[in-house]
Design an enzyme around this catalytic site. Structure first.
Site, mmCIF file in Angstrom:
data_model
loop_
_atom_site.group_PDB
_atom_site.id
_atom_site.type_symbol
_atom_site.label_atom_id
_atom_site.label_comp_id
_atom_site.label_asym_id
_atom_site.label_seq_id
_atom_site.Cartn_x
_atom_site.Cartn_y
_atom_site.Cartn_z
ATOM 1 N N ASP A 18 80.780 -8.646 -21.100
ATOM 2 C CA ASP A 18 81.623 -9.619 -20.472
ATOM 3 C C ASP A 18 82.884 -8.941 -21.093
ATOM 4 O O ASP A 18 83.245 -9.051 -22.264
ATOM 5 C CB ASP A 18 81.543 -10.889 -21.226
ATOM 6 C CG ASP A 18 82.365 -11.996 -20.827
ATOM 7 O OD1 ASP A 18 83.284 -11.812 -20.319
ATOM 8 O OD2 ASP A 18 81.977 -13.262 -20.343
ATOM 9 N N HIS A 19 83.794 -8.502 -19.961
ATOM 10 C CA HIS A 19 84.873 -7.669 -20.537
ATOM 11 C C HIS A 19 85.784 -8.634 -21.204
ATOM 12 O O HIS A 19 86.876 -7.944 -21.872
ATOM 13 C CB HIS A 19 85.654 -7.024 -19.481
ATOM 14 C CG HIS A 19 86.148 -7.788 -18.297
ATOM 15 N ND1 HIS A 19 85.313 -8.446 -17.214
ATOM 16 C CD2 HIS A 19 87.392 -7.988 -18.222
ATOM 17 C CE1 HIS A 19 86.273 -9.067 -16.530
ATOM 18 N NE2 HIS A 19 87.460 -8.770 -17.084
ATOM 19 N N HIS B 59 82.686 -15.978 -18.714
ATOM 20 C CA HIS B 59 84.131 -15.612 -19.518
ATOM 21 C C HIS B 59 84.566 -16.778 -20.483
ATOM 22 O O HIS B 59 84.725 -16.732 -21.576
ATOM 23 C CB HIS B 59 84.957 -15.114 -18.471
ATOM 24 C CG HIS B 59 84.536 -13.936 -17.645
ATOM 25 N ND1 HIS B 59 84.232 -12.842 -18.101
ATOM 26 C CD2 HIS B 59 84.947 -13.740 -16.377
ATOM 27 C CE1 HIS B 59 83.932 -12.065 -17.238
ATOM 28 N NE2 HIS B 59 84.330 -12.628 -15.878
#
Ligand code: NAD
Length: 484
Positions: free
Chosen positions: A177-178, A240
């Protein structure tokens, strides 16, 4: 302040889907920048694998032309670029076919870190895991990296976890999950757990509410087909925003170690109350400002998918009971911004009387653009004009505080890929976290689907539908302005 760069161990990284959008726009530039910074050891090798018939010579040439076109001037360095391209190799592989696998297996070195980046659609994950196994590449210490979407709901996420678990242990699976790779997000943990200042106040007694906003100016044109099956809840909130909420709400982990942090995040997700329909506002952007409407972009005039969502969530725990978490995300909004704001309660009694300038303290953590953290405090307005209060920000934009430009702050992908090589899963989602997040999300989606609820229309360039403003107004609160 110059950060120290410690080279990672030598590695073989295979990027499946190496010719795709993610690999080209994010993964390869991130690896190049780490090489430029001196973090890749001499023997590090990167192998591209996809269906296109590139070779060891033609793929690096292709990557060179992409990097030449996209790298900003201050990141161009001929020596570094040649060195980086020298690390690249390519094996044409159809994940569902047999060709190419033996050749790829023969290239993997047993005595270095082995990592496989699944930069392909999730429908191929099962085949990939199976082929890696059949060809003896799923060694005990190898790692696989998988991208979102991790499932479409709880059932599909469980199936995906089971598919991967058939051939890999959880300690080998890196679910990206950047958002977790962003400098400010990690600073959220540093601020909370590296200082004494905030943690005693970090609870329902002192925090009035929390806002998390992820606003985008783009629409869904070009990927409308994909997005229309997903929507803002699945695309942004389940992953996110949930991760951000967890980092704000979690208890101090006993150490900054993968399972210690992830255990605490999991407890937060499990403590989330179901969200009441009255506490959710869904929207779809209308046409305007020269842009098409969501329905046109999605090429589905009957679509009931939301391009905007605002909701109020509650974490039922001793720490947070009574403090709402307001989440808001949307496309085609006024500005592109991602921000977490912690609004503290007012002082119990104002010795200065009712004053305009006295506002609640807000700790605003900005993820993009201009990563940084601001604390708004009330001070006396300077000058001889009496005791007039004014709100000023204590500003810690990274550029000023750490002497680094925005660009020097490593991109999330740079940090996360290096963490994969280092074998550090702290910033990656564990399988049970993903499932717990879907378990919370699924009934919310099922409820609006069963009501056949149509999202409200909102103007492009706005802050979302009117009712989203009301969601906070009726609680006597207001959203922070969506501004760049
Ligand atoms: P893409 O369609 O641009 O690229 C897919 C890649 O997979 C291509 O290299 C293609 O050749 C390869 N491929 C497809 N079928 C194959 C097969 N049978 N065998 C071998 N290779 C095959 O997709 P993308 O945008 O790069 O996305 C890749 C993954 O990352 C997807 O799961 C996507 O959801 C996820 N993701 C992408 C982004 C992004 O910004 N692009 C962001 C987050 C997550």
């Amino acid at each position: 302040m110059v950060s120290r760069v410690i080279p990672v161990d030598t590695f073989d990284l295979v990027i499946f889907g190496a010719t795709g959008d993610l690999a080209t726009r994010k993964i390869l530039p991130a690896l190049y920048r780490r090489d430029l910074a001196g973090q890749l050891p001499e023997g590090a090798r990167i192998t591209g694998a996809a269906r296109t018939e590139f070779t060891d010579d033609t793929w690096p040439a292709e990557v060179r032309s992409v990097l030449d076109e996209t790298l900003p001037a201050d990141q161009r360095d001929t020596v570094a670029l040649d060195r980086f391209l020298g690390r690249l190799g390519y094996v044409p592989i159809d994940v569902r076919g047999e060709a190419g696998w033996p050749e790829l297996a023969a290239r993997m070195r047993a005595d270095v870190v082995q990592a496989y980046y699944f930069s392909v659609g999730p429908s191929l994950f099962g085949d990939l895991a199976q082929r890696l196994h059949v060809h003896g590449m799923n060694t005990a210490e190898c790692r696989i990296v998988v991208e979102k979407p991790f499932g479409h709901d709880l059932e599909t996420a469980r199936a995906l976890n089971a598919t991967l678990a058939a051939h890999f242990d959880e300690h080998q699976i890196y679910r990206i999950d950047h958002y977790l790779g962003k400098e400010t997000v990690q600073n959220l943990m540093a601020i909370r757990f590296g200082n004494m200042l905030f943690e005693p106040l970090w609870n329902a007694q002192y925090v009035d509410h929390i806002q998390i906003t992820v606003a985008e100016t783009v629409g869904v044109a070009g990927r409308g087909g994909y997005y229309d099956k997903s929507g803002a809840m699945r695309d942004m909130v389940q992953n996110h925003m949930m991760q951000l909420l967890c980092l704000i709400a979690m208890e101090p982990p006993y150490a900054f170690e993968p399972d210690a942090v992830r255990d605490e995040k999991l407890k937060v997700i499990r403590a989330l109350d179901p969200v009441q329909p009255a506490d959710i506002v869904r929207g779809q952007y209308a046409a305007g400002n020269g842009h098409a409407s969501y329905l046109d972009d999605a090429e589905n005039p009957a679509s009931r998918t939301e391009s905007f969502i605002a909701l109020k969530a509650h974490v039922s725990s001793w720490r947070w009971k009574g403090t709402p978490f307001y989440l808001r995300t949307g496309k085609r909004m006024r500005a592109r911004t991602s921000e977490i704001a912690i609004t503290f309660k007012d002082p119990p009694h104002s010795i200065f009387g009712a004053q305009e300038g006295q506002k609640s303290n807000v700790l605003a953590i900005r993820l993009q653009p201009n990563e940084g953290i601001k604390l708004k405090v009330t001070i006396k307005e300077p000058g001889p004009g009496g005791m007039r209060l004014v709100e000023v920000p204590l500003d810690m934009s990274f550029a000023e505080a750490l002497g680094t430009s925005d660009r020097d702050i490593a991109d999330a992908y740079e940090r996360l890929i290096m963490d994969v090589i280092r074998g550090n899963q702290t910033l990656f989602m564990r399988g049970d976290e993903v499932e717990a997040a879907w378990a919370w999300t699924d009934p919310i989606i099922a409820a609006w689907e069963s009501r056949e609820e149509v999202p409200q229309s909102y103007d492009p360039g706005s802050s979302g539908p009117e009712d989203a403003l009301m969601l906070m107004h009726r609680d006597g609160r207001r959203w922070r302005e969506v501004k760049p």
